[in-house]
Design a protein around this motif. Structure first.
Motif, short mmCIF file in Angstrom:
data_model
loop_
_atom_site.label_atom_id
_atom_site.label_comp_id
_atom_site.label_asym_id
_atom_site.label_seq_id
_atom_site.Cartn_x
_atom_site.Cartn_y
_atom_site.Cartn_z
N ALA A 29 0.89 -1.24 -0.02
CA ALA A 29 -0.09 0.16 -0.12
C ALA A 29 0.98 1.32 -0.16
O ALA A 29 0.71 2.22 -0.63
N PHE A 30 1.85 1.17 0.75
CA PHE A 30 2.67 2.61 1.01
C PHE A 30 3.50 2.39 -0.24
O PHE A 30 3.53 3.66 -1.03
N ARG A 31 4.02 1.35 -1.02
CA ARG A 31 4.77 1.22 -2.42
C ARG A 31 3.93 2.23 -3.49
O ARG A 31 4.12 2.88 -4.21
N ASP A 32 2.46 1.63 -3.55
CA ASP A 32 1.67 2.07 -4.61
C ASP A 32 1.12 3.44 -4.20
O ASP A 32 1.40 4.36 -5.17
N ALA A 33 0.92 3.71 -3.17
CA ALA A 33 0.74 5.19 -2.66
C ALA A 33 1.92 6.14 -2.90
O ALA A 33 1.62 7.39 -3.50
N MET A 97 -5.39 9.26 -6.77
CA MET A 97 -6.03 9.48 -5.76
C MET A 97 -6.31 8.26 -4.92
O MET A 97 -6.34 8.11 -3.69
N GLN A 98 -7.11 7.40 -5.75
CA GLN A 98 -7.39 6.20 -5.11
C GLN A 98 -6.20 5.25 -4.71
O GLN A 98 -6.23 4.41 -4.04
N GLU A 99 -5.26 5.20 -5.41
CA GLU A 99 -3.90 4.69 -5.14
C GLU A 99 -3.30 5.06 -3.88
O GLU A 99 -2.90 4.55 -3.05
N ILE A 100 -3.25 6.79 -3.72
CA ILE A 100 -2.74 7.34 -2.48
C ILE A 100 -3.48 7.04 -1.37
O ILE A 100 -2.99 6.77 -0.45
N TYR A 140 -6.17 15.53 2.26
CA TYR A 140 -7.60 15.20 2.63
C TYR A 140 -8.00 13.81 2.29
O TYR A 140 -8.70 13.20 3.01
N THR A 141 -7.45 13.21 1.25
CA THR A 141 -7.68 11.88 0.84
C THR A 141 -7.15 10.88 1.93
O THR A 141 -7.60 9.88 2.15
N LEU A 142 -6.11 11.23 2.41
CA LEU A 142 -5.47 10.36 3.56
C LEU A 142 -5.93 10.76 4.92
O LEU A 142 -5.40 10.15 5.82
N ASP A 143 -6.92 11.57 4.90
CA ASP A 143 -7.58 12.20 6.32
C ASP A 143 -6.21 12.62 7.21
O ASP A 143 -6.43 12.26 8.39
N LEU A 144 -5.58 13.37 6.69
CA LEU A 144 -4.46 14.12 7.46
C LEU A 144 -4.84 15.58 7.47
O LEU A 144 -5.08 16.22 6.44
N PRO A 145 -4.66 16.38 8.54
CA PRO A 145 -4.68 17.88 8.31
C PRO A 145 -3.51 18.60 7.63
O PRO A 145 -2.40 18.33 7.97
N PRO A 146 -3.80 19.21 6.57
CA PRO A 146 -2.60 19.93 5.84
C PRO A 146 -1.57 20.90 6.49
O PRO A 146 -0.55 20.75 6.23
#
Length: 151
Positions: A29-33, A97-100, A140-146
């Motif tokens: 998952a990390f590799r792809d993202a 973005m789906q990969e991320i 935002y895609t990863l639910d992290l605050p910018p």
């Protein structure tokens, strides 16, 4: 401090943080993202010239954190994501973005993907507004605050 110096310092700080977590960053998952993030930042302005493509590919090949994976596999994934973005940026961006989003389940991996985006974006000394915008969108895609990443 000049903007250029802040950019270099930020990219250096992100790389240091990534190195500290290198042994945790081994999942598919990390590799792809991370490869999706590299492609997204490289094509952030909607185009990618051969020199930029080569520079990002070189950064991927020499990044110590990404050495957990085979370089040719990373290159193939990066190119596949770039192909999607250059064929149709808007449609390709959805797929990228789906990969991320694959990294969303593990906060350490999600943060590392954003940090890789910042390292790639700042590698040429100009982490421009379009690059910052796509990395912010990935937050935002990863639910992290910018703001955690000064974005």
């Amino acid at each position: 401090m000049a903007l250029w110096d802040r950019l270099k310092e930020s990219a250096s700080t992100m790389q240091t943080q990534l190195m500290a977590k290198k042994n945790e960053l081994t999942s598919g998952a990390f590799r792809d993202a991370s490869m999706a993030m590299c492609a997204l930042v490289a094509a952030a302005d909607g185009t990618i010239d051969p020199a930029e493509r080569q520079r990002v590919a070189q950064l991927i090949a020499t990044n110590d954190v990404l050495r957990n994976f085979a370089a040719d596999d990373l290159q193939r994934r990066f190119e596949a994501n770039l192909d999607k973005l250059t064929a149709d940026f808007a449609f390709g961006k959805v797929s990228v973005m789906q990969e991320i989003a694959k990294a969303r389940k593990k906060p350490a991996e999600a943060r590392a993907v954003i940090q890789i985006g910042i390292v790639i974006g700042g590698a040429d000394g100009d982490f421009d507004k379009t690059e910052q915008a796509v990395v912010r969108e990935a937050c935002y895609t990863l639910d992290l605050p910018p703001h955690e990443f000064d974005l």
